[in-house]
Design an enzyme around this catalytic site. Structure first.
Site, PDB file in Angstrom:
ATOM      1  N   ASP A  15       0.804  -1.229   0.000  1.00  0.00           N
ATOM      2  CA  ASP A  15       0.000   0.000   0.000  1.00  0.00           C
ATOM      3  C   ASP A  15       0.834   1.275   0.000  1.00  0.00           C
ATOM      4  O   ASP A  15       0.387   2.309   0.451  1.00  0.00           O
ATOM      5  CB  ASP A  15      -0.982   0.028   1.179  1.00  0.00           C
ATOM      6  CG  ASP A  15      -2.007  -1.085   1.103  1.00  0.00           C
ATOM      7  OD1 ASP A  15      -2.274  -1.545  -0.019  1.00  0.00           O
ATOM      8  OD2 ASP A  15      -2.527  -1.483   2.154  1.00  0.00           O
ATOM      9  N   LYS A  18       3.391   1.663  -5.010  1.00  0.00           N
ATOM     10  CA  LYS A  18       4.390   1.208  -5.986  1.00  0.00           C
ATOM     11  C   LYS A  18       3.796   1.078  -7.385  1.00  0.00           C
ATOM     12  O   LYS A  18       4.435   1.442  -8.366  1.00  0.00           O
ATOM     13  CB  LYS A  18       4.991  -0.135  -5.557  1.00  0.00           C
ATOM     14  CG  LYS A  18       5.756  -0.089  -4.255  1.00  0.00           C
ATOM     15  CD  LYS A  18       6.349  -1.431  -3.894  1.00  0.00           C
ATOM     16  CE  LYS A  18       5.335  -2.503  -3.635  1.00  0.00           C
ATOM     17  NZ  LYS A  18       4.576  -2.409  -2.407  1.00  0.00           N
ATOM     18  N   GLY A  19       2.573   0.555  -7.476  1.00  0.00           N
ATOM     19  CA  GLY A  19       1.942   0.377  -8.778  1.00  0.00           C
ATOM     20  C   GLY A  19       1.715   1.685  -9.494  1.00  0.00           C
ATOM     21  O   GLY A  19       2.036   1.835 -10.673  1.00  0.00           O
ATOM     22  N   ALA A  46       0.771 -10.443  -5.109  1.00  0.00           N
ATOM     23  CA  ALA A  46       0.941  -8.988  -5.131  1.00  0.00           C
ATOM     24  C   ALA A  46      -0.368  -8.322  -5.546  1.00  0.00           C
ATOM     25  O   ALA A  46      -1.221  -8.938  -6.183  1.00  0.00           O
ATOM     26  CB  ALA A  46       2.051  -8.601  -6.108  1.00  0.00           C
ATOM     27  N   HIS A  48      -0.824  -4.560  -6.960  1.00  0.00           N
ATOM     28  CA  HIS A  48      -0.429  -3.190  -7.281  1.00  0.00           C
ATOM     29  C   HIS A  48      -1.547  -2.542  -8.091  1.00  0.00           C
ATOM     30  O   HIS A  48      -1.687  -2.782  -9.282  1.00  0.00           O
ATOM     31  CB  HIS A  48       0.885  -3.188  -8.066  1.00  0.00           C
ATOM     32  CG  HIS A  48       1.999  -3.860  -7.318  1.00  0.00           C
ATOM     33  ND1 HIS A  48       3.005  -4.550  -7.942  1.00  0.00           N
ATOM     34  CD2 HIS A  48       2.261  -3.948  -5.998  1.00  0.00           C
ATOM     35  CE1 HIS A  48       3.832  -5.034  -7.045  1.00  0.00           C
ATOM     36  NE2 HIS A  48       3.398  -4.684  -5.855  1.00  0.00           N
TER      37      HIS A  48
END
Length: 144
Positions: A15, A18-19, A46, A48
């Site tokens: 959270d 990063k995405g 994951a 993201h």
């Protein structure tokens, strides 16, 4: 002309964004866009999340979060846990979100480990056998 390299790592338990950061670094909005995303660890567990300006949404698990940008490639390193069934489902969701050809822009290191339904079942059984000492595995074959 050389390529600039960016490293996007989380310092917590997720959270951190990063995405979205990776999506931006690969997009035309970036001053010097990245051309590839290398996933270097983790696996299909994951999550993201990326929501584009035009409202498209995808939770990237194995594909790189820059995949909304045409031409951006994803490489899964030898340290990734690759779930082929989840990868196919993610590719289908990307197609539905208007991202054709994501599988054609994907490479996987030949030494990457595969996660099968058997690994997932074993992961879940181990977690259940721990009883009150469970550590919270997501049951997707990547826990111990």
């Amino acid at each position: 002309m050389g390529y600039r390299h960016y490293v996007v790592c989380g310092l917590g338990f997720g959270d951190e964004g990063k995405g979205s950061v990776t999506d931006f670094l690969c997009s035309s909005r970036s001053r010097d866009p990245a051309h590839a995303v290398v996933r270097f660890n983790g696996g299909g567990q994951a999550g993201h999340n990326v929501v584009t300006a035009d409202g498209r949404h995808h939770t990237f698990a194995q594909f790189g979060s820059g995949s909304f940008t045409p031409g951006v490639r994803t490489h899964l390193s030898r340290f990734m846990l690759v779930d082929p069934l989840a990868l196919a489902a993610e590719a289908a969701h990307l197609i539905a979100a208007g991202v054709p050809g994501a599988l054609g822009r994907l490479t996987v290191d030949r030494d990457a480990r595969l996660v099968t339904p058997y690994h997932q079942a074993a992961n879940r059984a181990r977690e259940l056998a721990r009883g009150r000492d469970r550590h919270g595995s997501c049951g997707m074959g990547s826990g111990r």
